[in-house]
Design a protein around this motif. Structure first.
Motif, mmCIF file in Angstrom:
data_model
loop_
_atom_site.group_PDB
_atom_site.id
_atom_site.type_symbol
_atom_site.label_atom_id
_atom_site.label_comp_id
_atom_site.label_asym_id
_atom_site.label_seq_id
_atom_site.Cartn_x
_atom_site.Cartn_y
_atom_site.Cartn_z
ATOM 1 N N HIS A 1 44.872 66.658 13.390
ATOM 2 C CA HIS A 1 45.589 66.912 14.646
ATOM 3 C C HIS A 1 46.773 67.859 14.477
ATOM 4 C CE1 HIS A 1 47.911 63.656 12.812
ATOM 5 N NE2 HIS A 1 48.925 64.084 13.526
ATOM 6 N N ASN A 2 47.118 68.243 13.224
ATOM 7 C CA ASN A 2 48.318 69.048 12.994
ATOM 8 C C ASN A 2 48.054 70.187 12.002
ATOM 9 O OD1 ASN A 2 50.972 69.461 13.681
ATOM 10 N ND2 ASN A 2 51.783 68.112 12.105
ATOM 11 N N THR A 3 46.819 70.606 11.864
ATOM 12 C CA THR A 3 46.441 71.569 10.830
ATOM 13 C C THR A 3 47.203 72.887 10.949
ATOM 14 O OG1 THR A 3 44.252 70.599 10.758
ATOM 15 C CG2 THR A 3 44.479 72.767 9.799
ATOM 16 N N ALA A 4 47.239 73.477 12.121
ATOM 17 C CA ALA A 4 47.893 74.782 12.291
ATOM 18 C C ALA A 4 49.373 74.711 11.936
ATOM 19 C CB ALA A 4 47.713 75.290 13.714
ATOM 20 N N ALA A 5 50.061 73.671 12.361
ATOM 21 C CA ALA A 5 51.484 73.542 12.063
ATOM 22 C C ALA A 5 51.729 73.406 10.560
ATOM 23 C CB ALA A 5 52.079 72.353 12.812
ATOM 24 N N ILE A 6 50.892 72.641 9.889
ATOM 25 C CA ILE A 6 51.033 72.463 8.439
ATOM 26 C C ILE A 6 50.822 73.796 7.727
ATOM 27 C CG2 ILE A 6 50.014 71.384 6.391
ATOM 28 C CD1 ILE A 6 49.332 68.972 8.272
ATOM 29 N N LEU A 7 49.730 74.495 8.059
ATOM 30 C CA LEU A 7 49.444 75.768 7.396
ATOM 31 C C LEU A 7 50.476 76.836 7.741
ATOM 32 C CD1 LEU A 7 45.562 75.854 7.746
ATOM 33 C CD2 LEU A 7 46.913 75.312 5.698
ATOM 34 N N ASN A 8 50.958 76.864 8.973
ATOM 35 C CA ASN A 8 52.003 77.827 9.343
ATOM 36 C C ASN A 8 53.291 77.562 8.580
ATOM 37 O OD1 ASN A 8 50.498 79.374 11.118
ATOM 38 N ND2 ASN A 8 50.999 78.084 12.867
ATOM 39 N N SER A 9 53.606 76.310 8.358
ATOM 40 C CA SER A 9 54.805 75.952 7.600
ATOM 41 C C SER A 9 54.711 76.459 6.159
ATOM 42 C CB SER A 9 55.008 74.438 7.625
ATOM 43 O OG SER A 9 56.119 74.073 6.840
ATOM 44 N N TRP A 10 53.580 76.197 5.505
ATOM 45 C CA TRP A 10 53.402 76.680 4.132
ATOM 46 C C TRP A 10 53.351 78.206 4.108
ATOM 47 C CZ3 TRP A 10 54.623 73.755 0.315
ATOM 48 C CH2 TRP A 10 54.416 72.377 0.376
ATOM 49 N N GLY A 11 52.711 78.819 5.092
ATOM 50 C CA GLY A 11 52.627 80.281 5.154
ATOM 51 C C GLY A 11 53.990 80.934 5.284
ATOM 52 N N SER A 12 54.894 80.314 6.031
ATOM 53 C CA SER A 12 56.240 80.883 6.179
ATOM 54 C C SER A 12 57.033 80.816 4.879
ATOM 55 C CB SER A 12 56.995 80.188 7.311
ATOM 56 O OG SER A 12 57.289 78.845 6.953
ATOM 57 N N ASP A 13 56.578 79.984 3.943
ATOM 58 C CA ASP A 13 57.211 79.904 2.619
ATOM 59 C C ASP A 13 56.493 80.783 1.596
ATOM 60 O OD1 ASP A 13 59.208 78.131 3.407
ATOM 61 O OD2 ASP A 13 58.036 76.362 2.875
ATOM 62 N N GLY A 14 55.557 81.620 2.064
ATOM 63 C CA GLY A 14 54.901 82.572 1.189
ATOM 64 C C GLY A 14 53.581 82.115 0.597
ATOM 65 N N TRP A 15 53.091 80.937 1.005
ATOM 66 C CA TRP A 15 51.831 80.424 0.473
ATOM 67 C C TRP A 15 50.656 81.003 1.244
ATOM 68 C CZ3 TRP A 15 51.728 77.794 -3.953
ATOM 69 C CH2 TRP A 15 52.908 77.183 -4.385
ATOM 70 N N GLU A 16 49.595 81.372 0.530
ATOM 71 C CA GLU A 16 48.365 81.903 1.122
ATOM 72 C C GLU A 16 47.252 80.868 0.956
ATOM 73 O OE1 GLU A 16 45.180 85.532 0.377
ATOM 74 O OE2 GLU A 16 47.110 85.574 -0.635
ATOM 75 N N LEU A 17 46.558 80.584 2.053
ATOM 76 C CA LEU A 17 45.453 79.630 2.014
ATOM 77 C C LEU A 17 44.284 80.224 1.240
ATOM 78 C CD1 LEU A 17 44.239 76.920 2.993
ATOM 79 C CD2 LEU A 17 43.417 78.175 5.001
ATOM 80 N N VAL A 18 43.776 79.461 0.269
ATOM 81 C CA VAL A 18 42.643 79.893 -0.530
ATOM 82 C C VAL A 18 41.370 79.192 -0.075
ATOM 83 C CG1 VAL A 18 41.670 79.949 -2.868
ATOM 84 C CG2 VAL A 18 44.113 80.365 -2.527
ATOM 85 N N GLN A 19 41.471 77.865 0.135
ATOM 86 C CA GLN A 19 40.275 77.103 0.470
ATOM 87 C C GLN A 19 40.678 75.769 1.086
ATOM 88 O OE1 GLN A 19 37.879 76.234 -2.982
ATOM 89 N NE2 GLN A 19 36.071 75.851 -1.762
ATOM 90 N N VAL A 20 39.798 75.246 1.940
ATOM 91 C CA VAL A 20 39.937 73.896 2.485
ATOM 92 C C VAL A 20 38.665 73.148 2.133
ATOM 93 C CG1 VAL A 20 40.188 72.503 4.574
ATOM 94 C CG2 VAL A 20 41.414 74.676 4.378
ATOM 95 N N VAL A 21 38.823 71.962 1.539
ATOM 96 C CA VAL A 21 37.667 71.158 1.117
ATOM 97 C C VAL A 21 37.850 69.727 1.591
ATOM 98 C CG1 VAL A 21 37.207 72.594 -0.908
ATOM 99 C CG2 VAL A 21 38.661 70.588 -1.122
#
Length: 53
Positions: free
Chosen positions: A14-34
């Motif tokens: 229910h909160n996927t976009a907010a979690i990924l946007n938070s990490w992305g703003s800290d410079g993290w790039e999503l590699v994979q979701v499993v």
């Protein structure tokens, strides 16, 4: 060659976009979701290691 640091984090459906946007703003790039070992999803992220001068 760049050096990388890695992170794994659970994702709440229910909160996927907010979690990924938070990490992305800290410079993290999503590699994979499993699928996680106990259900749910786990995201694997990476970012370049910043070398101190």
């Amino acid at each position: 060659m760049p050096a990388w640091e890695y992170l794994t984090t659970p994702l709440m459906i229910h909160n996927t976009a907010a979690i990924l946007n938070s990490w992305g703003s800290d410079g993290w790039e999503l590699v994979q979701v499993v699928p996680g070992p106990e259900g749910g999803l786990v995201a694997y992220l990476k970012r370049p290691v910043v070398k101190e001068a």
